[in-house]
Design a protein around this motif. Structure first.
Motif, PDB file in Angstrom:
ATOM      1  N   ILE A 126       6.950   0.175  10.259  1.00  0.00           N
ATOM      2  CA  ILE A 126       5.554  -0.034  10.671  1.00  0.00           C
ATOM      3  C   ILE A 126       4.624   0.203   9.477  1.00  0.00           C
ATOM      4  CG2 ILE A 126       3.807   0.526  12.410  1.00  0.00           C
ATOM      5  CD1 ILE A 126       6.525  -0.257  13.631  1.00  0.00           C
ATOM      6  N   GLY A 164       2.006  -2.843   3.984  1.00  0.00           N
ATOM      7  CA  GLY A 164       1.013  -3.015   2.916  1.00  0.00           C
ATOM      8  C   GLY A 164       1.681  -3.064   1.556  1.00  0.00           C
ATOM      9  N   GLN A 165       0.920  -2.650   0.554  1.00  0.00           N
ATOM     10  CA  GLN A 165       1.390  -2.669  -0.847  1.00  0.00           C
ATOM     11  C   GLN A 165       2.727  -1.951  -1.006  1.00  0.00           C
ATOM     12  OE1 GLN A 165      -0.727  -3.657  -3.548  1.00  0.00           O
ATOM     13  NE2 GLN A 165      -2.686  -2.638  -3.276  1.00  0.00           N
ATOM     14  N   MET A 166       2.878  -0.833  -0.293  1.00  0.00           N
ATOM     15  CA  MET A 166       4.092  -0.015  -0.413  1.00  0.00           C
ATOM     16  C   MET A 166       5.117  -0.391   0.657  1.00  0.00           C
ATOM     17  SD  MET A 166       3.582   2.136  -2.922  1.00  0.00           S
ATOM     18  CE  MET A 166       4.731   3.474  -2.686  1.00  0.00           C
ATOM     19  N   ASP A 185       2.929  -4.908  11.506  1.00  0.00           N
ATOM     20  CA  ASP A 185       1.671  -4.456  10.895  1.00  0.00           C
ATOM     21  C   ASP A 185       0.536  -4.985  11.767  1.00  0.00           C
ATOM     22  OD1 ASP A 185       0.803  -3.613   7.691  1.00  0.00           O
ATOM     23  OD2 ASP A 185      -0.737  -4.467   9.003  1.00  0.00           O
ATOM     24  N   LEU A 186      -0.565  -4.239  11.840  1.00  0.00           N
ATOM     25  CA  LEU A 186      -1.712  -4.696  12.627  1.00  0.00           C
ATOM     26  C   LEU A 186      -2.358  -5.928  11.994  1.00  0.00           C
ATOM     27  CD1 LEU A 186      -3.609  -1.402  13.588  1.00  0.00           C
ATOM     28  CD2 LEU A 186      -2.282  -2.906  15.092  1.00  0.00           C
ATOM     29  N   MET A 217       4.536   3.604   7.165  1.00  0.00           N
ATOM     30  CA  MET A 217       3.887   3.667   5.846  1.00  0.00           C
ATOM     31  C   MET A 217       2.454   3.187   6.024  1.00  0.00           C
ATOM     32  SD  MET A 217       4.412   4.739   2.993  1.00  0.00           S
ATOM     33  CE  MET A 217       4.269   4.695   1.239  1.00  0.00           C
ATOM     34  N   LEU A 218       1.611   4.118   6.503  1.00  0.00           N
ATOM     35  CA  LEU A 218       0.252   3.770   6.920  1.00  0.00           C
ATOM     36  C   LEU A 218      -0.775   4.428   6.005  1.00  0.00           C
ATOM     37  CD1 LEU A 218       0.796   4.219  10.768  1.00  0.00           C
ATOM     38  CD2 LEU A 218       1.059   2.167   9.383  1.00  0.00           C
ATOM     39  N   PRO A 219      -2.037   3.959   6.041  1.00  0.00           N
ATOM     40  CA  PRO A 219      -3.020   4.463   5.083  1.00  0.00           C
ATOM     41  C   PRO A 219      -3.342   5.950   5.205  1.00  0.00           C
ATOM     42  CG  PRO A 219      -3.784   2.407   6.093  1.00  0.00           C
ATOM     43  CD  PRO A 219      -2.552   2.823   6.832  1.00  0.00           C
ATOM     44  N   HIS A 272      -4.383   6.785  11.292  1.00  0.00           N
ATOM     45  CA  HIS A 272      -3.490   5.665  11.622  1.00  0.00           C
ATOM     46  C   HIS A 272      -2.156   6.191  12.151  1.00  0.00           C
ATOM     47  CE1 HIS A 272      -6.217   4.292   8.368  1.00  0.00           C
ATOM     48  NE2 HIS A 272      -6.367   3.283   9.185  1.00  0.00           N
ATOM     49  N   THR A 275       0.857   9.169   3.027  1.00  0.00           N
ATOM     50  CA  THR A 275       0.298  10.429   2.520  1.00  0.00           C
ATOM     51  C   THR A 275      -0.834  10.826   3.462  1.00  0.00           C
ATOM     52  OG1 THR A 275       0.801   9.799   0.253  1.00  0.00           O
ATOM     53  CG2 THR A 275      -0.781  11.586   0.558  1.00  0.00           C
ATOM     54  N   VAL A 280       5.805   9.604  -0.695  1.00  0.00           N
ATOM     55  CA  VAL A 280       6.524   9.126  -1.877  1.00  0.00           C
ATOM     56  C   VAL A 280       5.679   9.216  -3.141  1.00  0.00           C
ATOM     57  CG1 VAL A 280       7.863   7.511  -0.489  1.00  0.00           C
ATOM     58  CG2 VAL A 280       5.752   6.722  -1.584  1.00  0.00           C
ATOM     59  N   PHE A 297      -2.728   2.498  -9.004  1.00  0.00           N
ATOM     60  CA  PHE A 297      -3.008   3.385  -7.871  1.00  0.00           C
ATOM     61  C   PHE A 297      -4.527   3.471  -7.705  1.00  0.00           C
ATOM     62  CE2 PHE A 297      -3.333   7.866  -6.209  1.00  0.00           C
ATOM     63  CZ  PHE A 297      -2.788   7.595  -4.966  1.00  0.00           C
ATOM     64  N   LYS A 319      -8.837   9.975  -1.576  1.00  0.00           N
ATOM     65  CA  LYS A 319      -8.306  10.439  -0.280  1.00  0.00           C
ATOM     66  C   LYS A 319      -7.372  11.638  -0.490  1.00  0.00           C
ATOM     67  CE  LYS A 319      -4.586   8.778   1.392  1.00  0.00           C
ATOM     68  NZ  LYS A 319      -3.383   8.267   2.047  1.00  0.00           N
TER      69      LYS A 319
HETATM   70  P1  NAD Z   1      -2.000  -0.423   2.346  1.00  0.00           P
HETATM   71  O1  NAD Z   1      -3.391  -0.245   2.824  1.00  0.00           O
HETATM   72  O2  NAD Z   1      -1.676  -1.480   1.346  1.00  0.00           O
HETATM   73  O3  NAD Z   1      -1.029  -0.670   3.612  1.00  0.00           O
HETATM   74  C1  NAD Z   1      -1.134  -0.010   4.834  1.00  0.00           C
HETATM   75  C2  NAD Z   1      -0.824  -1.013   5.950  1.00  0.00           C
HETATM   76  O4  NAD Z   1      -0.796  -0.320   7.202  1.00  0.00           O
HETATM   77  C3  NAD Z   1      -1.870  -2.112   6.081  1.00  0.00           C
HETATM   78  O5  NAD Z   1      -1.230  -3.382   5.961  1.00  0.00           O
HETATM   79  C4  NAD Z   1      -2.448  -1.896   7.496  1.00  0.00           C
HETATM   80  O6  NAD Z   1      -2.784  -3.108   8.160  1.00  0.00           O
HETATM   81  C5  NAD Z   1      -1.295  -1.212   8.180  1.00  0.00           C
HETATM   82  N1  NAD Z   1      -1.649  -0.428   9.377  1.00  0.00           N
HETATM   83  C6  NAD Z   1      -2.659   0.481   9.541  1.00  0.00           C
HETATM   84  N2  NAD Z   1      -2.582   1.025  10.782  1.00  0.00           N
HETATM   85  C7  NAD Z   1      -1.516   0.466  11.397  1.00  0.00           C
HETATM   86  C8  NAD Z   1      -0.912   0.623  12.686  1.00  0.00           C
HETATM   87  N3  NAD Z   1      -1.388   1.493  13.597  1.00  0.00           N
HETATM   88  N4  NAD Z   1       0.177  -0.131  12.989  1.00  0.00           N
HETATM   89  C9  NAD Z   1       0.679  -1.006  12.085  1.00  0.00           C
HETATM   90  N5  NAD Z   1       0.156  -1.205  10.846  1.00  0.00           N
HETATM   91  C10 NAD Z   1      -0.925  -0.471  10.513  1.00  0.00           C
HETATM   92  O7  NAD Z   1      -1.549   1.016   1.812  1.00  0.00           O
HETATM   93  P2  NAD Z   1      -0.363   1.337   0.770  1.00  0.00           P
HETATM   94  O8  NAD Z   1      -0.867   1.224  -0.621  1.00  0.00           O
HETATM   95  O9  NAD Z   1       0.856   0.603   1.198  1.00  0.00           O
HETATM   96  O10 NAD Z   1      -0.203   2.915   1.034  1.00  0.00           O
HETATM   97  C11 NAD Z   1       0.413   3.414   2.220  1.00  0.00           C
HETATM   98  C12 NAD Z   1       0.486   4.934   2.103  1.00  0.00           C
HETATM   99  O11 NAD Z   1       1.263   5.285   0.957  1.00  0.00           O
HETATM  100  C13 NAD Z   1      -0.873   5.630   1.926  1.00  0.00           C
HETATM  101  O12 NAD Z   1      -0.878   6.813   2.664  1.00  0.00           O
HETATM  102  C14 NAD Z   1      -0.944   5.894   0.416  1.00  0.00           C
HETATM  103  O13 NAD Z   1      -1.745   7.023   0.102  1.00  0.00           O
HETATM  104  C15 NAD Z   1       0.513   6.147   0.090  1.00  0.00           C
HETATM  105  N6  NAD Z   1       0.896   5.845  -1.303  1.00  0.00           N
HETATM  106  C16 NAD Z   1       0.444   4.728  -1.916  1.00  0.00           C
HETATM  107  C17 NAD Z   1       0.813   4.458  -3.238  1.00  0.00           C
HETATM  108  C18 NAD Z   1       0.323   3.206  -3.957  1.00  0.00           C
HETATM  109  O14 NAD Z   1       0.517   3.125  -5.190  1.00  0.00           O
HETATM  110  N7  NAD Z   1      -0.260   2.251  -3.277  1.00  0.00           N
HETATM  111  C19 NAD Z   1       1.664   5.344  -3.915  1.00  0.00           C
HETATM  112  C20 NAD Z   1       2.151   6.467  -3.237  1.00  0.00           C
HETATM  113  C21 NAD Z   1       1.758   6.706  -1.916  1.00  0.00           C
END
Ligand code: NAD
Length: 296
Positions: A8, A11-13, A32-33, A65-67, A71, A97, A122, A240, A247
């Motif tokens: 679930i 996103g990017q990760m 994903d939503l 892996m949510l924001p 969430h 995170t 992670v 990043f 946050k």
């Molecule tokens: P992102 O915003 O790219 O992806 C998050 C996804 O979650 C989005 O596509 C969103 O639509 C989806 N989402 C939100 N609520 C939802 C729900 N209830 N059901 C289904 N989907 C839902 O974020 P990201 O960059 O992938 O980061 C995810 C987490 O990992 C964050 O907590 C971030 O702090 C952490 N993180 C990110 C990085 C990075 O480099 N991007 C590195 C380490 C940790």
């Protein structure tokens, strides 16, 4: 691995992590939503469900892996949450995170239903997610970690067990608080040096083999043109995001308040990244703090 996994948050990760799990032979039911994220996942060959509940049907493991905290709460808790329908014995791995207190609340609700839960945030960023080399920083029972280990190994290289539920989040916040402060002070040092006419590249090369060395000087140098592969050399794109660092620093300050710990530098850094965000650089790499602290 022949496990069926609900993934679930694509996103990017999450998307590259889910793809890596599928490569290990798991059956992945993704959700994903965002319809855009679902389309991308389908294009990459993942099976996409119509809802989180549908994705979780028949899954032995749920990875999220949510924001942010809200969430994760909305995915798992409440009448519509996943915990209301997951069978006892299901393994939940939340890699977002989020606040340690939130994951502890979700883990308590999970335990009440016989669902096993780990917090497993992670480190390694989008590059590590794509390469399957993430570091997992885990909180929860040791026996649950052993059950989860093959799944984590499908997405990462290093696994650290930090302690009970929430300990993974606390450790992740400690790492990111240090990273945020070190990046800001590196940017400040480069601004000071260049204000005196020093060459940022030579200054960075000297620091990289001296006591001021860090990931910020050597890998993600904030001064444009010092390192060709760093976000600073491509207009601070990718990497990043400033707002993700903001946050995480907010969560670190909150965690410090909860424990009566003092984090004066973490708090100052949180304000600096907030100013950087207000200056319009929220979506840029967090090394764009260089622009706030003095750049050419
Ligand atoms: P992102 O915003 O790219 O992806 C998050 C996804 O979650 C989005 O596509 C969103 O639509 C989806 N989402 C939100 N609520 C939802 C729900 N209830 N059901 C289904 N989907 C839902 O974020 P990201 O960059 O992938 O980061 C995810 C987490 O990992 C964050 O907590 C971030 O702090 C952490 N993180 C990110 C990085 C990075 O480099 N991007 C590195 C380490 C940790």
């Amino acid at each position: 691995m022949s496990t069926t996994i609900a993934f679930i948050g694509l996103g990017q990760m999450g998307l590259p992590m889910a793809c890596n799990l599928q490569k290990t032979g798991c059956t992945v039911h993704a959700f994903d939503l965002s319809s855009q994220a679902c389309t991308k996942a389908r294009e990459l060959g993942l099976g996409v469900a119509a809802s989180a509940r549908e994705a979780a049907e028949g899954a032995a493991v749920v990875v999220s892996m949510l924001p942010a905290s809200r969430h994760v709460e909305s995915l798992y808790l409440g009448d519509d949450g996943l915990l209301a329908v997951l069978p006892a014995g299901t393994l939940v791995i939340d890699s977002s995170t989020i606040a340690p207190a939130t994951v502890q609340a979700v883990a308590r609700a999970a335990a009440a239903r016989g669902v096993l839960m780990l917090d497993a945030p992670v480190s390694g960023g989008t590059v590590g997610a794509a390469a399957g080399t993430l570091t997992f920083i885990v909180g929860g029972p040791a026996s649950t970690l052993e059950a989860a280990r093959p799944v984590l190994q499908g997405m990462g290289k290093n696994i650290f067990h930090m302690g009970d539920s929430g300990a993974g989040q606390v450790a992740k916040l400690c790492n990111n608080m240090a990273l945020g402060v070190i990046m800001a002070v590196t940017a400040e040092a480069l601004a000071l040096g260049t204000a005196h006419g020093l060459d940022a590249k030579v200054l960075s090369q000297m620091m990289a083999v001296s006591t001021g060395r860090s990931w910020a000087t050597e890998v993600c140098n904030p001064w444009p043109g010092v390192l060709d592969n760093a976000p600073a050399s491509r207009g601070y794109g990718g990497g990043f995001g400033n707002d993700l660092m903001l946050k995480d620093l907010g969560l670190a300050v909150e965690a410090a308040l909860g424990a009566g710990a003092a984090v004066p530098l973490g708090e100052l850094a949180r304000n600096l990244y907030a100013l950087n965000s207000r200056a319009g650089r929220g979506q840029l790499d967090f090394s764009s703090i260089q622009q706030l602290l003095g750049a050419k």
